[in-house]
Write an enzyme that holds these catalytic residues in place. Sequence first.
Site, mmCIF file in Angstrom:
data_model
loop_
_atom_site.group_PDB
_atom_site.id
_atom_site.type_symbol
_atom_site.label_atom_id
_atom_site.label_comp_id
_atom_site.label_asym_id
_atom_site.label_seq_id
_atom_site.Cartn_x
_atom_site.Cartn_y
_atom_site.Cartn_z
ATOM 1 C CG HIS A 21 4.119 -53.623 -10.176
ATOM 2 N ND1 HIS A 21 3.317 -54.578 -9.568
ATOM 3 C CD2 HIS A 21 5.370 -53.852 -9.701
ATOM 4 C CE1 HIS A 21 4.050 -55.345 -8.800
ATOM 5 N NE2 HIS A 21 5.297 -54.924 -8.837
ATOM 6 C CG HIS A 24 3.263 -52.743 -5.920
ATOM 7 N ND1 HIS A 24 4.017 -52.066 -6.857
ATOM 8 C CD2 HIS A 24 4.121 -53.568 -5.278
ATOM 9 C CE1 HIS A 24 5.269 -52.450 -6.770
ATOM 10 N NE2 HIS A 24 5.366 -53.363 -5.827
ATOM 11 C CB CYS A 147 17.891 -64.595 -10.886
ATOM 12 S SG CYS A 147 16.486 -64.254 -9.794
ATOM 13 C CG HIS A 150 14.903 -60.271 -10.776
ATOM 14 N ND1 HIS A 150 14.979 -60.814 -9.518
ATOM 15 C CD2 HIS A 150 14.207 -59.112 -10.656
ATOM 16 C CE1 HIS A 150 14.369 -60.005 -8.665
ATOM 17 N NE2 HIS A 150 13.887 -58.984 -9.323
ATOM 18 C CE LYS A 301 7.839 -60.629 -14.368
ATOM 19 N NZ LYS A 301 9.143 -61.064 -13.823
ATOM 20 C CE LYS A 304 8.683 -49.429 -16.957
ATOM 21 N NZ LYS A 304 9.657 -48.482 -16.348
#
Length: 477
Positions: A21, A24, A147, A150, A301, A304
């Site tokens: 993504h 990276h 979390c 996530h 953020k 998808k």
Amino acid sequence: MSDKTPRYITTTLPYVNSDPHLGHAQEFVQADAYARHWRSLGYEVFFNTGTDEHGQKIAQKADEAGQSRQAYVNHYAGEFQRLGEVFNLSYDAFIRTTDAKHITAAQEIWRRCAANGDIYKKKYKGLYCVGCELFYKDSELLEGNICPIHTKPVVEVEEENYFFKLSNYQEYLTEYLNRADVIVPEWRRQEAINFVGGGLEDFSVSREKSRLDWGIPVPGDEDQVMYVWFDALTNYISTLGWPEESGNFGKFWRDGNVMQVGGKDQIRFQSIMWQAMLKSANVKATDKVVYHGFINSGGQKMSKSLGNVISPYELIEKYGTDATRYLLLRHVHPFDDSDITWEKLDEWYTANLVNGLGNLVARVMKMAETYLDVPADVELKPSANLVNAVENFNLQLAMDIIWHNIQLSDEQITTTEPFKLVKVDKTAAQKLIRNSVNELFNIASYLSPFMPDTAQIILDAIAQNKKPDNLFNRLEK
């Protein structure tokens, strides 16, 4: 350390459970720019990247895909190697945590930590996030045992694992983190200091093989595999040939200047757990970790489900490699979160590449080709401001300095009008044109670590005294 102490730089290793993504690409291009910059100054540099290929998430994804674990990670390792190719990364090593030499090193660091009395076995019950591959304390979770990374519920896990005595390193880590230069930016260092100051708990470094069979075997215990983070962190030295002390490890880690690059969510792993592991194994600590922020889109953020994901390959397809490198280096903040949209990207591309750098190159080299009989003599003028910006890990400022030079050069041509002066005083006009060519030579030289292909095209054009084809014409007119 001497002025030319060898420099080692490494990205974190992407976890190969999905396609690369934009985050990276951001991290890889930043690290590549540092590596190229240091090489241009005469440093011997070792630049490392690679892939993290063990753990529960990968095992689950491979099973869901109906593939063997090795086939699954081979596919995604190939995708990240492809990312390196399309972004023209100059890395010296691409380490995979399934490589035999890495497995040997991971088992050796385990043995050394165990021999130092820092690894023990106990039964444990805790709240576990599969996405993070990490146990959390209640105080670290969002309401409803969610979390924070996530935003999914954690699960309660009970088993017998090996633990690393992180609690033994409270004093050492406090001392390490109180060195002013070990973390950039400063506020991330304060986050690490606060985390350690809140008290350190020992962390699990293995999983029962009956629950997770995809990992490096624990030395001396066939019923356990290494926790993926303990395994993966070791890549930073396994890639250099450790546990061999000579060769690249000796030159670039033991006796070199060691820098790691990572996202802001990596502080616990890179600057706390990893540093304690190194100390336990009697290996030098990392000299510096530089943490970057995240890339968002439209104030949210990338997701998808929201339809706002921008793929690094989409950027390359639309703008080309060097233009995409430019966009990530100049318009993504080096430390904070950044927000990008296709509209912003198009605006930056057109204003600063097409109408900025591209226009300047066309103006200068058209005059040179028309009015100079031979290529202009050029001389590099080092930019202390540019070097200082990179040495302070502010690549955005470095790019701003270069674009300020582009603006000044363009304004100089507009003010002096050598294309008009040549009709009444050719000698004076040619002098102005040669000066403009020399300024362009310096701009191209400064750009080399950031936009290497574009820089070379400009340098070749100067040497040939010829206007190059349009540098930036990717967008439809």
